[in-house]
Design a protein around this motif. Structure first.
Motif, PDB file in Angstrom:
ATOM      1  N   TYR A 207      -3.879  -5.771   1.068  1.00  0.00           N
ATOM      2  CA  TYR A 207      -3.973  -4.500   0.465  1.00  0.00           C
ATOM      3  C   TYR A 207      -4.245  -3.524   1.543  1.00  0.00           C
ATOM      4  CZ  TYR A 207      -5.358  -0.800  -2.844  1.00  0.00           C
ATOM      5  OH  TYR A 207      -5.574   0.331  -3.256  1.00  0.00           O
ATOM      6  N   MET A 208      -3.385  -2.745   1.687  1.00  0.00           N
ATOM      7  CA  MET A 208      -3.810  -1.554   2.684  1.00  0.00           C
ATOM      8  C   MET A 208      -4.440  -0.363   1.887  1.00  0.00           C
ATOM      9  SD  MET A 208      -2.689  -2.751   5.630  1.00  0.00           S
ATOM     10  CE  MET A 208      -2.883  -1.547   6.513  1.00  0.00           C
ATOM     11  N   ASN A 209      -5.579  -0.403   1.751  1.00  0.00           N
ATOM     12  CA  ASN A 209      -6.313   0.444   0.945  1.00  0.00           C
ATOM     13  C   ASN A 209      -6.571   1.852   1.591  1.00  0.00           C
ATOM     14  OD1 ASN A 209      -7.457   1.350  -1.606  1.00  0.00           O
ATOM     15  ND2 ASN A 209      -9.621   0.323  -0.908  1.00  0.00           N
ATOM     16  N   THR A 210      -5.811   2.624   2.171  1.00  0.00           N
ATOM     17  CA  THR A 210      -6.020   3.704   3.028  1.00  0.00           C
ATOM     18  C   THR A 210      -6.064   4.774   1.997  1.00  0.00           C
ATOM     19  OG1 THR A 210      -5.116   2.906   4.763  1.00  0.00           O
ATOM     20  CG2 THR A 210      -5.393   5.383   4.871  1.00  0.00           C
ATOM     21  N   PRO A 211      -6.933   5.656   1.812  1.00  0.00           N
ATOM     22  CA  PRO A 211      -7.222   6.669   0.761  1.00  0.00           C
ATOM     23  C   PRO A 211      -6.073   7.607   0.696  1.00  0.00           C
ATOM     24  CG  PRO A 211      -9.207   6.773   1.933  1.00  0.00           C
ATOM     25  CD  PRO A 211      -8.190   5.867   2.809  1.00  0.00           C
ATOM     26  N   LEU A 212      -5.427   8.209  -0.308  1.00  0.00           N
ATOM     27  CA  LEU A 212      -4.064   8.711  -0.590  1.00  0.00           C
ATOM     28  C   LEU A 212      -4.184  10.226   0.368  1.00  0.00           C
ATOM     29  CD1 LEU A 212      -1.454   9.765  -1.946  1.00  0.00           C
ATOM     30  CD2 LEU A 212      -2.939  10.574  -3.763  1.00  0.00           C
ATOM     31  N   GLU A 213      -5.596  10.957   0.479  1.00  0.00           N
ATOM     32  CA  GLU A 213      -5.393  11.901   1.078  1.00  0.00           C
ATOM     33  C   GLU A 213      -5.239  11.949   2.362  1.00  0.00           C
ATOM     34  OE1 GLU A 213      -9.614  10.664   0.181  1.00  0.00           O
ATOM     35  OE2 GLU A 213      -7.801  10.944  -0.951  1.00  0.00           O
ATOM     36  N   VAL A 214      -5.484  10.808   3.142  1.00  0.00           N
ATOM     37  CA  VAL A 214      -5.541  10.243   4.497  1.00  0.00           C
ATOM     38  C   VAL A 214      -3.679  10.123   4.666  1.00  0.00           C
ATOM     39  CG1 VAL A 214      -5.651   8.621   6.305  1.00  0.00           C
ATOM     40  CG2 VAL A 214      -7.687   9.337   4.766  1.00  0.00           C
ATOM     41  N   CYS A 215      -3.252   9.522   3.567  1.00  0.00           N
ATOM     42  CA  CYS A 215      -1.935   9.092   3.771  1.00  0.00           C
ATOM     43  C   CYS A 215      -0.992  10.442   3.892  1.00  0.00           C
ATOM     44  CB  CYS A 215      -1.542   8.308   2.747  1.00  0.00           C
ATOM     45  SG  CYS A 215      -2.181   6.579   2.733  1.00  0.00           S
ATOM     46  N   GLU A 216      -1.418  11.247   2.887  1.00  0.00           N
ATOM     47  CA  GLU A 216      -0.837  12.571   2.906  1.00  0.00           C
ATOM     48  C   GLU A 216      -1.058  13.644   4.177  1.00  0.00           C
ATOM     49  OE1 GLU A 216      -0.570  15.209  -0.543  1.00  0.00           O
ATOM     50  OE2 GLU A 216      -1.694  13.808  -1.708  1.00  0.00           O
ATOM     51  N   GLN A 217      -2.153  13.303   4.954  1.00  0.00           N
ATOM     52  CA  GLN A 217      -2.374  13.857   6.090  1.00  0.00           C
ATOM     53  C   GLN A 217      -1.378  13.480   7.186  1.00  0.00           C
ATOM     54  OE1 GLN A 217      -6.491  13.527   6.929  1.00  0.00           O
ATOM     55  NE2 GLN A 217      -6.917  15.008   5.214  1.00  0.00           N
TER      56      GLN A 217
ATOM     57  N   PRO B 262      -5.776   0.223  14.574  1.00  0.00           N
ATOM     58  CA  PRO B 262      -4.661  -0.822  14.498  1.00  0.00           C
ATOM     59  C   PRO B 262      -4.889  -2.055  15.129  1.00  0.00           C
ATOM     60  CG  PRO B 262      -3.498   1.298  14.796  1.00  0.00           C
ATOM     61  CD  PRO B 262      -5.210   1.355  14.930  1.00  0.00           C
ATOM     62  N   ALA B 263      -5.603  -1.798  16.238  1.00  0.00           N
ATOM     63  CA  ALA B 263      -5.898  -3.408  17.093  1.00  0.00           C
ATOM     64  C   ALA B 263      -7.047  -3.909  16.351  1.00  0.00           C
ATOM     65  CB  ALA B 263      -6.636  -2.769  18.324  1.00  0.00           C
ATOM     66  N   GLU B 264      -7.928  -3.120  15.613  1.00  0.00           N
ATOM     67  CA  GLU B 264      -8.941  -3.830  14.843  1.00  0.00           C
ATOM     68  C   GLU B 264      -8.674  -4.368  13.455  1.00  0.00           C
ATOM     69  OE1 GLU B 264     -12.907  -0.959  15.785  1.00  0.00           O
ATOM     70  OE2 GLU B 264     -11.438  -0.509  14.136  1.00  0.00           O
ATOM     71  N   ALA B 265      -7.405  -3.897  12.831  1.00  0.00           N
ATOM     72  CA  ALA B 265      -6.932  -4.253  11.702  1.00  0.00           C
ATOM     73  C   ALA B 265      -6.227  -5.656  11.996  1.00  0.00           C
ATOM     74  CB  ALA B 265      -6.139  -3.374  11.046  1.00  0.00           C
ATOM     75  N   VAL B 266      -5.276  -5.673  13.258  1.00  0.00           N
ATOM     76  CA  VAL B 266      -4.472  -6.774  13.590  1.00  0.00           C
ATOM     77  C   VAL B 266      -5.733  -8.008  13.763  1.00  0.00           C
ATOM     78  CG1 VAL B 266      -3.262  -7.800  15.314  1.00  0.00           C
ATOM     79  CG2 VAL B 266      -2.630  -5.717  14.482  1.00  0.00           C
ATOM     80  N   GLN B 267      -6.765  -7.761  14.292  1.00  0.00           N
ATOM     81  CA  GLN B 267      -7.861  -8.841  14.622  1.00  0.00           C
ATOM     82  C   GLN B 267      -8.210  -9.498  13.561  1.00  0.00           C
ATOM     83  OE1 GLN B 267      -8.258 -10.140  17.687  1.00  0.00           O
ATOM     84  NE2 GLN B 267      -9.918 -11.346  17.320  1.00  0.00           N
ATOM     85  N   GLU B 268      -8.515  -8.490  12.338  1.00  0.00           N
ATOM     86  CA  GLU B 268      -9.005  -9.185  11.143  1.00  0.00           C
ATOM     87  C   GLU B 268      -7.998  -9.965  10.637  1.00  0.00           C
ATOM     88  OE1 GLU B 268     -10.824  -7.483   6.774  1.00  0.00           O
ATOM     89  OE2 GLU B 268     -10.311  -6.026   8.356  1.00  0.00           O
TER      90      GLU B 268
ATOM     91  N   ILE C 203      -7.778  -3.742   3.867  1.00  0.00           N
ATOM     92  CA  ILE C 203      -7.810  -2.955   5.006  1.00  0.00           C
ATOM     93  C   ILE C 203      -7.704  -1.608   4.886  1.00  0.00           C
ATOM     94  CG2 ILE C 203      -6.981  -2.454   7.362  1.00  0.00           C
ATOM     95  CD1 ILE C 203      -6.086  -5.670   7.499  1.00  0.00           C
ATOM     96  N   ASP C 204      -8.507  -0.755   5.180  1.00  0.00           N
ATOM     97  CA  ASP C 204      -8.524   0.748   5.186  1.00  0.00           C
ATOM     98  C   ASP C 204      -8.251   1.156   6.552  1.00  0.00           C
ATOM     99  OD1 ASP C 204      -8.663   3.368   4.865  1.00  0.00           O
ATOM    100  OD2 ASP C 204     -10.526   3.356   3.958  1.00  0.00           O
ATOM    101  N   THR C 205      -6.972   1.728   6.932  1.00  0.00           N
ATOM    102  CA  THR C 205      -6.784   1.994   8.382  1.00  0.00           C
ATOM    103  C   THR C 205      -7.370   3.314   8.661  1.00  0.00           C
ATOM    104  OG1 THR C 205      -4.879   3.112   7.654  1.00  0.00           O
ATOM    105  CG2 THR C 205      -4.852   0.783   8.414  1.00  0.00           C
TER     106      THR C 205
ATOM    107  N   GLY D   9       0.947  -1.214   0.046  1.00  0.00           N
ATOM    108  CA  GLY D   9       0.093   0.018  -0.125  1.00  0.00           C
ATOM    109  C   GLY D   9       0.920   1.247   0.079  1.00  0.00           C
ATOM    110  N   LEU D  10       0.290   2.408   0.094  1.00  0.00           N
ATOM    111  CA  LEU D  10       0.861   3.642  -0.083  1.00  0.00           C
ATOM    112  C   LEU D  10       1.638   4.048   1.109  1.00  0.00           C
ATOM    113  CD1 LEU D  10      -1.895   5.676  -1.609  1.00  0.00           C
ATOM    114  CD2 LEU D  10       0.173   4.942  -2.766  1.00  0.00           C
ATOM    115  N   SER D  11       2.664   4.790   1.109  1.00  0.00           N
ATOM    116  CA  SER D  11       3.337   4.963   2.189  1.00  0.00           C
ATOM    117  C   SER D  11       2.347   6.092   3.148  1.00  0.00           C
ATOM    118  CB  SER D  11       4.402   6.228   1.899  1.00  0.00           C
ATOM    119  OG  SER D  11       4.985   6.837   3.071  1.00  0.00           O
ATOM    120  N   GLY D  12       2.275   5.521   4.232  1.00  0.00           N
ATOM    121  CA  GLY D  12       1.508   6.391   5.320  1.00  0.00           C
ATOM    122  C   GLY D  12       0.147   5.353   5.312  1.00  0.00           C
ATOM    123  N   SER D  13      -0.106   4.421   4.779  1.00  0.00           N
ATOM    124  CA  SER D  13      -1.300   3.624   4.723  1.00  0.00           C
ATOM    125  C   SER D  13      -1.371   2.632   6.012  1.00  0.00           C
ATOM    126  CB  SER D  13      -1.602   2.633   3.272  1.00  0.00           C
ATOM    127  OG  SER D  13      -0.264   1.731   3.296  1.00  0.00           O
TER     128      SER D  13
END
Length: 565
Positions: free
Chosen positions: A495-505, A547-553, A540-542, A397-401
């Motif tokens: 696939y860490m599908n976190t939106p680009l705008e979130v990664c940029e923030q 993080p705890a929910e993502a790990v559990q998934e 996963i979209d963080t 996934g993107l940097s920051g995802s």
């Protein structure tokens, strides 16, 4: 000096002459597929070929399935080279052909270098140029180098094999063995997967039909994804052969790199068995189909087409085709019967290759009507239950995802289990210690991701857990890693599908800000593309999960798949 000593002296002098000839000439290291082709050219299993094909031979085979002189030959046997290597060659040169360790195997007398139309080759040989429909088309278009070089071959040393040398017999030796044993009729059987009870019944039936002894010759070329570990597979064949009378069957290994070209490849396999001294060849309805071991319901080539093609040309190539008749286990008779003899009131049982793998991975029993206990015991050494296998978790996934955060938490959770060694291969860590000399060009990024895949495959093979967290922006390198690692254990792509705008923030490294200001280039998501995975195991979209929910998934998925108990 006797005739044998004189021939050895002549051979030795010729080898020394060829070594001097190539001393100042270019040489190349062959990959495993090319080494297999070279060995079969040198030991005359590919007779009447005397070298890698030139364009005239290549075009005749692609267009008509014959050599220019009219001899039947169904598939091109070519030596492919990258552009920078081909540019250094000229017709008339001697080219040294070496194995992966640089050991000189043969000399090619270069006659021609050309750029083939690989899409045309794919359409004629495989029946399609769609890389999504046929896996070998993808390999031809993306992994086979763009230039071919043709010319005669003079062998110096056969490729070194330290495993099972007594089974690696050249055609000249199999001819001699058949004669010594008094075998007039010999039926060849080509396989690449372990054999079970139904195979014994089918092979025995075909041998009786032909009045022939059996030459079981599995291919041992480059392994395909999810192939059995090499040594286990050969042990399975040895256990299988012991179920026959010793005077009825002989086991040999064929250094062959399969192309999965269906009917055309079945015809080539028959020609090879003719050169090994066989008089008959067993042909399955789905011979050399790329999907035969996945499901019989979705074959690429029509069932029976391979049998028809070999039978049509059997007189011309000098070997008789014997159709392999599928057999099924009939429960009320407690025996195998040909499918044609099974009535509608009979209860039959089947276990597919996929189902067998599932039973092995989930530690379920394999019934003795299906396979022999000694074969199953060998299989379990390579396919332990999933909770004892190694596996790789590949985060992309993107940097920051959120890749690195999720990877670090997974590392701690796996360490707490203490049942397998765990290694974290974070993108930044790998860049520092494994790929510090690489830039951020597309080519170097692909190399970096493949290096990570190689290290992860070694960890997985040795029953460990690898956690990988690179950006890995391109599908080709991710696909390469999946195929490589899946041979040895589990591969879970997330696939860490976190939106680009979130990664940029988030932008903890300041990369996006610098890229937007034009201070740096090649930042994925800004001026370099990210190609999302085609078929990730998890997405996963963080920005929507902690993080705890993502790990559990992830842990729940691994548990459902049997990798964690």
């Amino acid at each position: 000096m006797n005739a044998y000593s004189e021939s050895l002296l002549v051979h030795f002098r010729r080898v020394e002459h060829l070594k001097k000839e190539v001393a100042d000439s270019p040489s190349i290291s062959l990959n495993e597929r090319q080494v297999c082709d070279l060995e079969l050219l040198c030991n005359r299993a590919f007779y009447p070929l005397t070298g890698f094909m030139r364009s005239e031979e290549y075009n005749a085979v692609v267009d008509h399935g014959r050599l220019p002189d009219g001899t039947l030959w169904p598939m091109p046997i070519c030596l492919d080279l990258p552009e920078h290597t081909a540019a250094r060659l000229q017709p008339g040169q001697a080219l040294g052909l070496c194995d992966g360790e640089g050991f000189l195997l043969a000399v090619m007398h270069v006659r021609e270098i050309w750029e083939p139309d690989k899409r045309k080759e794919a359409a004629h040989i495989f029946g399609t140029d769609d890389e999504n429909r046929h896996p070998s088309v993808y390999s031809l278009l993306h992994r086979v180098h763009p230039y071919y070089v043709g010319g005669e071959i003079e062998g110096l040393h056969p490729p070194l094999h330290f495993d099972f040398p007594e089974l690696r017999l050249p055609p000249s030796e199999t001819h001699r063995r058949f004669t010594q044993m008094g075998w007039r009729n010999v039926i060849g059987f080509h396989t690449e997967k372990p054999l079970h009870c139904a195979h014994k019944e089918m092979i025995t039936r075909a041998a009786r039909q032909a009045g022939a002894s059996i030459f079981l010759q599995p291919e041992v070329g480059r392994p395909s994804p999810r192939d059995l570990e090499h040594f286990t597979m050969i042990r399975c064949y040895q256990a299988f052969v012991r179920r026959f009378p010793q005077t009825m069957i002989m086991l040999g290994l064929l250094p062959y790199a399969s192309r999965k070209a269906g009917p055309r490849e079945a015809l080539l396999q028959a020609i090879i068995r003719k050169n090994y001294g066989c008089t008959h060849f067993i042909v399955a309805p789905d011979q050399a189909d790329p999907y035969v071991h996945e499901t019989n319901e979705h074959l690429f080539y029509p069932a029976g087409q391979a049998q028809e093609m070999v039978a049509e040309h059997s007189g011309e190539i000098g070997i008789q085709a014997v159709p392999l008749e599928p057999m099924v286990y009939v429960e009320d008779k407690a025996q195998y019967l040909p499918e044609a003899q099974v009535g509608p009131d009979m209860v039959t049982k089947r276990i597919s290759s996929v189902e067998l793998r599932r039973r092995l991975e989930f530690d379920l029993p394999v019934p003795e009507w299906f396979s022999y206990p000694e074969v199953v015991a060998e299989l379990k050494k390579t396919y332990p239950p999933r909770h004892k296998q190694g596996f790789t978790v590949f985060l992309t996934g993107l940097s920051g995802s959120g890749k690195s955060t999720l990877a670090r938490i997974l590392y701690v959770k796996f360490m707490e289990l203490r049942d397998r060694p765990v290694t974290l291969l974070d993108g930044d860590i790998v860049r520092t210690h494994l790929s510090s000399e690489l830039s951020f060009s597309k080519q170097d990024r692909e190399i970096n991701v493949r290096r990570i895949g190689y290290v992860a495959s070694e960890i997985t093979k040795n029953r460990g857990i690898a956690i990988c967290a690179p950006i890995a922006p391109y599908e080709e390198s991710r696909r390469y890693n999946r195929e490589l690692i899946s041979q040895y254990g589990g591969y879970i792509e997330i696939y860490m599908n976190t939106p680009l705008e979130v990664c940029e923030q988030r932008d903890r490294k300041g990369l996006y800000a610098k890229a937007r200001q034009g201070l740096i280039q090649g930042v994925t998501g800004v001026d370099d593309p990210y190609v999302p995975p085609a078929n990730p195991d998890l997405t996963i979209d963080t920005s929507q999960a902690t993080p705890a929910e993502a790990v559990q998934e992830v842990l729940l998925y691994l548990s459902e798949q049997g990798y964690l108990r």
